[in-house]
Every structure is written in structure tokens, then in C-alpha cells.
Design a protein around this motif. Structure first.
Motif, PDB file in Angstrom:
ATOM      1  N   TYR A  63       0.840  -1.194   0.000  1.00 31.62           N
ATOM      2  CA  TYR A  63       0.000   0.000   0.000  1.00 31.62           C
ATOM      3  C   TYR A  63       0.876   1.244   0.000  1.00 31.62           C
ATOM      4  N   ASN A  64       0.570   2.202  -0.888  1.00 27.79           N
ATOM      5  CA  ASN A  64       1.438   3.364  -1.103  1.00 27.79           C
ATOM      6  C   ASN A  64       0.602   4.640  -1.263  1.00 27.79           C
ATOM      7  N   PRO A  65      -0.064   5.122  -0.190  1.00 29.53           N
ATOM      8  CA  PRO A  65      -0.948   6.286  -0.299  1.00 29.53           C
ATOM      9  C   PRO A  65      -0.169   7.599  -0.418  1.00 29.53           C
ATOM     10  N   GLU A  66      -0.875   8.618  -0.917  1.00 29.19           N
ATOM     11  CA  GLU A  66      -0.242   9.930  -1.115  1.00 29.19           C
ATOM     12  C   GLU A  66      -1.283  11.037  -1.006  1.00 29.19           C
ATOM     13  N   LEU A  67      -0.901  12.138  -0.376  1.00 25.49           N
ATOM     14  CA  LEU A  67      -1.744  13.326  -0.260  1.00 25.49           C
ATOM     15  C   LEU A  67      -0.981  14.499  -0.836  1.00 25.49           C
TER      16      LEU A  67
END
Length: 215
Positions: A63-67
């Protein structure tokens, strides 16, 4: 007297003395003549690291989330700031060169309600396992009109984007991100005139400058 002392030697003079730093930070001093034997051991102690200074880790998959947030350039004048842009990416890293996931966004435009794009995001690292990592990005989806017009309605339209960026890893798997991309957003505005109505297609074409945080 047979005492066994464990610690780190910080100073040792064969003719004078030895200084040993023990756990807790205290430094003990003994005459060199009182030392019977020195033995080097493999350390089993946990290295203390200052808060916020975790070693850099490179994520191979997962999992590799970004904001991110930024500004839109374009519109009536090619170099004018014409709105703000926000993105949240829920990506999964298949391998270092391919991340795939769902993205949600919010884009604002002058004299127009905001548009909320929902899209498929594909991106990947071009030089994996570096501190500074260039990457590519591509989006494809649909933008929903935010509404709020008097005597008008809209139904949104096709959204796509492509660009390049740079990541700076600084702690654990976390990284700062900067990107430059070009995107196109269609929007169909429906105007009601008494017993009739008309539909106008509007296409927003913008350059987006963004800064973000990769978790």
C-alpha cells in the motif's frame, strides 16, 4: 578485584588509564595497570535513534498512499494562476516501476463551481532505490461537477492527466513529492430557459504544480 565491566572504550592509554562509557552515558575511569584483559563483544544493544530519524526504507510492494495539493496554471492567460488542486491517492505498489490505484480530487476554477475528479492513477519510479527518485504519472477518469450555479446544472465529463515528478525520501518509507503535469477536464453545462434548455461543452486545460507527502 575480578569485576567485569561492559561498555564502549572512549580512551585508552597503556601507561596511564582507560575510560569506558557504560549504558546510561556514564564514563568510568580506571588505571591501566588494574586492567587484566579487554575482550571485544558483538553488541546486542538496541541502537538509540532520535525521534523522527528512522532509517530510509524503500518499499518494493504494498500500500502506497499519497496526499498532495497545488496550483493550476492556464486559462485566459497561459501563465496565470487559475485555481487550486487537491489529490488523495490510494495506490498499491506492484513493483518499484508500477503503482496502480484509485484517486480522488478537488479542482477549483475562476467563475465556476469546483470539479471533483475520480480516476485511475498509474505511476512508477524511474530510478528506484535512490534518495531522489524521478517518477512518471498518469490519470484517467471522470470529473463530477460541484454544482452551485443559478439557473444552470452540469454533468461533468472526461478527465485525464500525465506528467513527471520527483520524490525525496527522508524517514522510513515516507517521502516528499513534487510534480508537474498537464490535464484536461470536460464539463457539460446545461442552461434552462423557460420551456427550453441548451448544453455547452467546456474543456478546462491546465498545468498543475503540486507538492505532496507519500506515506
Amino acid at each position: 578485584d575480578g569485576t567485569i565491566l561492559r561498555g564502549a572504550i572512549v580512551e585508552y592509554d597503556l601507561d596511564k588509564q582507560i575510560k569506558v562509557k557504560i549504558m546510561g552515558g556514564s564514563i568510568l575511569v580506571y588505571p591501566a595497570k588494574d586492567i587484566d584483559k579487554i575482550v571485544k563483544e558483538e553488541s546486542s544493544a538496541i541502537t538509540r535513534v532520535k525521534r523522527g530519524k528512522r532509517p530510509i526504507e524503500y518499499k518494493e510492494k504494498g500500500y502506497n498512499p499519497e496526499l498532495s495539493f497545488g496550483f493550476l496554471i492556464g486559462g485566459d492567460f497561459a501563465t496565470s494562476l487559475s485555481g487550486a488542486s487537491f489529490r488523495w491517492l490510494n495506490n498499491y505498489r506492484i513493483n518499484p516501476k508500477i503503482d496502480v490505484g484509485l484517486g480522488l480530487g478537488l479542482d477549483t476554477y475562476p467563475n465556476s463551481p469546483p470539479i471533483l475528479p475520480v480516476f485511475l492513477n498509474v505511476r512508477g519510479d524511474l530510478r528506484p532505490k535512490k534518495v531522489f527518485i524521478p517518477f512518471y504519472l498518469a490519470d484517467f477518469g471522470y470529473g463530477f461537477d460541484g454544482g452551485g450555479r443559478w439557473n444552470e446544472s452540469a454533468r461533468g465529463g472526461l478527465y485525464w492527466s500525465g506528467g513527471m515528478g520527483l520524490k525525496l525520501h527522508f524517514r522510513g518509507t515516507a517521502a516528499w513529492m513534487w510534480s508537474l503535469s498537464y490535464f484536461s477536464q470536460d464539463n457539460f453545462i446545461i442552461r434552462n430557459w423557460g420551456t427550453g434548455s441548451s448544453e455547452t461543452k467546456v474543456r478546462f486545460r491546465r498545468v498543475a504544480l503540486r507538492v505532496g507527502y507519500v506515506f
